[in-house]
Design a protein around this motif. Sequence first.
Motif, PDB file in Angstrom:
ATOM      1  N   THR A   9       0.827  -1.204   0.000  1.00 27.47           N
ATOM      2  CA  THR A   9       0.000   0.000   0.000  1.00 27.47           C
ATOM      3  C   THR A   9       0.862   1.255   0.000  1.00 27.47           C
ATOM      4  N   LEU A  10       1.904   1.261   0.812  1.00 26.42           N
ATOM      5  CA  LEU A  10       2.815   2.401   0.873  1.00 26.42           C
ATOM      6  C   LEU A  10       3.493   2.623  -0.474  1.00 26.42           C
ATOM      7  N   THR A  11       3.943   1.551  -1.103  1.00 27.49           N
ATOM      8  CA  THR A  11       4.588   1.642  -2.405  1.00 27.49           C
ATOM      9  C   THR A  11       3.635   2.235  -3.441  1.00 27.49           C
ATOM     10  N   GLU A  12       2.397   1.792  -3.444  1.00 29.61           N
ATOM     11  CA  GLU A  12       1.393   2.310  -4.380  1.00 29.61           C
ATOM     12  C   GLU A  12       1.102   3.782  -4.133  1.00 29.61           C
ATOM     13  N   GLU A  13       0.964   4.162  -2.878  1.00 26.87           N
ATOM     14  CA  GLU A  13       0.688   5.560  -2.520  1.00 26.87           C
ATOM     15  C   GLU A  13       1.836   6.467  -2.961  1.00 26.87           C
ATOM     16  N   ILE A  14       3.059   6.018  -2.739  1.00 29.68           N
ATOM     17  CA  ILE A  14       4.223   6.802  -3.128  1.00 29.68           C
ATOM     18  C   ILE A  14       4.294   6.934  -4.648  1.00 29.68           C
ATOM     19  N   ALA A  15       4.078   5.835  -5.352  1.00 29.54           N
ATOM     20  CA  ALA A  15       4.109   5.863  -6.826  1.00 29.54           C
ATOM     21  C   ALA A  15       3.079   6.848  -7.360  1.00 29.54           C
ATOM     22  N   ARG A  16       1.871   6.813  -6.815  1.00 29.19           N
ATOM     23  CA  ARG A  16       0.808   7.720  -7.256  1.00 29.19           C
ATOM     24  C   ARG A  16       1.175   9.184  -6.999  1.00 29.19           C
ATOM     25  N   ALA A  17       1.740   9.444  -5.821  1.00 23.72           N
ATOM     26  CA  ALA A  17       2.115  10.819  -5.464  1.00 23.72           C
ATOM     27  C   ALA A  17       3.180  11.372  -6.402  1.00 23.72           C
ATOM     28  N   VAL A  18       4.141  10.549  -6.782  1.00 20.56           N
ATOM     29  CA  VAL A  18       5.226  11.002  -7.648  1.00 20.56           C
ATOM     30  C   VAL A  18       4.768  11.122  -9.096  1.00 20.56           C
ATOM     31  N   GLU A  19       4.003  10.161  -9.568  1.00 22.32           N
ATOM     32  CA  GLU A  19       3.536  10.190 -10.965  1.00 22.32           C
ATOM     33  C   GLU A  19       2.678  11.414 -11.264  1.00 22.32           C
ATOM     34  N   VAL A  82      12.475  18.828 -10.309  1.00 23.13           N
ATOM     35  CA  VAL A  82      11.581  17.659 -10.314  1.00 23.13           C
ATOM     36  C   VAL A  82      11.955  16.719  -9.167  1.00 23.13           C
ATOM     37  N   ALA A  83      13.249  16.490  -8.976  1.00 20.34           N
ATOM     38  CA  ALA A  83      13.712  15.610  -7.898  1.00 20.34           C
ATOM     39  C   ALA A  83      13.324  16.164  -6.531  1.00 20.34           C
ATOM     40  N   ARG A  84      13.492  17.465  -6.336  1.00 16.67           N
ATOM     41  CA  ARG A  84      13.117  18.086  -5.054  1.00 16.67           C
ATOM     42  C   ARG A  84      11.622  17.979  -4.803  1.00 16.67           C
ATOM     43  N   ALA A  85      10.824  18.212  -5.842  1.00 18.28           N
ATOM     44  CA  ALA A  85       9.372  18.109  -5.697  1.00 18.28           C
ATOM     45  C   ALA A  85       8.959  16.677  -5.367  1.00 18.28           C
ATOM     46  N   ALA A  86       9.611  15.715  -6.004  1.00 20.10           N
ATOM     47  CA  ALA A  86       9.308  14.307  -5.742  1.00 20.10           C
ATOM     48  C   ALA A  86       9.664  13.949  -4.298  1.00 20.10           C
ATOM     49  N   ARG A  87      10.804  14.398  -3.859  1.00 21.59           N
ATOM     50  CA  ARG A  87      11.228  14.119  -2.485  1.00 21.59           C
ATOM     51  C   ARG A  87      10.235  14.708  -1.483  1.00 21.59           C
ATOM     52  N   ARG A  88       9.841  15.957  -1.702  1.00 15.42           N
ATOM     53  CA  ARG A  88       8.879  16.614  -0.818  1.00 15.42           C
ATOM     54  C   ARG A  88       7.535  15.875  -0.805  1.00 15.42           C
ATOM     55  N   ALA A  89       7.069  15.483  -1.991  1.00 11.66           N
ATOM     56  CA  ALA A  89       5.778  14.784  -2.094  1.00 11.66           C
ATOM     57  C   ALA A  89       5.817  13.456  -1.349  1.00 11.66           C
ATOM     58  N   VAL A  90       6.915  12.723  -1.468  1.00 16.79           N
ATOM     59  CA  VAL A  90       7.034  11.435  -0.778  1.00 16.79           C
ATOM     60  C   VAL A  90       7.093  11.647   0.734  1.00 16.79           C
ATOM     61  N   GLU A  91       7.899  12.613   1.178  1.00 21.92           N
ATOM     62  CA  GLU A  91       7.988  12.884   2.611  1.00 21.92           C
ATOM     63  C   GLU A  91       6.629  13.260   3.194  1.00 21.92           C
ATOM     64  N   GLU A  92       5.881  14.105   2.478  1.00 26.81           N
ATOM     65  CA  GLU A  92       4.557  14.517   2.952  1.00 26.81           C
ATOM     66  C   GLU A  92       3.571  13.345   2.968  1.00 26.81           C
TER      67      GLU A  92
END
Length: 115
Positions: A9-19, A82-92
């Motif tokens: 579930t965590l993997t799916e949530e992270i993938a969705r947030a980054v995509e 893009v990398a910074r935004a992805a990192r922030r999105a995953v952390e949040e």
Amino acid sequence: MTRTAVHATLTEEIARAVEDLPGVAFLKPGLTGLLRSALPRSDRSTAAISSAGVRVSRSSGAEGWCVEISLVALRHMRGVDVARAARRAVEERVAALFPAETMPAQVSVTVTGLV
């Protein structure tokens, strides 16, 4: 919920947030994802599809999750942004899913290409 189910579930949530981020073309699939892409759509599991480019682990003694993201960015965007935004999105996202943890995730993002 089992540890495996939480992990999936965590993997799916992270993938969705980054995509969903501007500048992300797609998550880079690993070798397993590339091999699975040859299967008909009905034979693929949801977890296998959404986990491309996302590796999530948890050390037995460490607090929080260790998340590694591999993505391909759009050429007109700066890769570092893009990398910074992805990192922030995953952390949040991880912080929202695990609010009781003081340091819920250590995140690394690798931009592997531009399209």
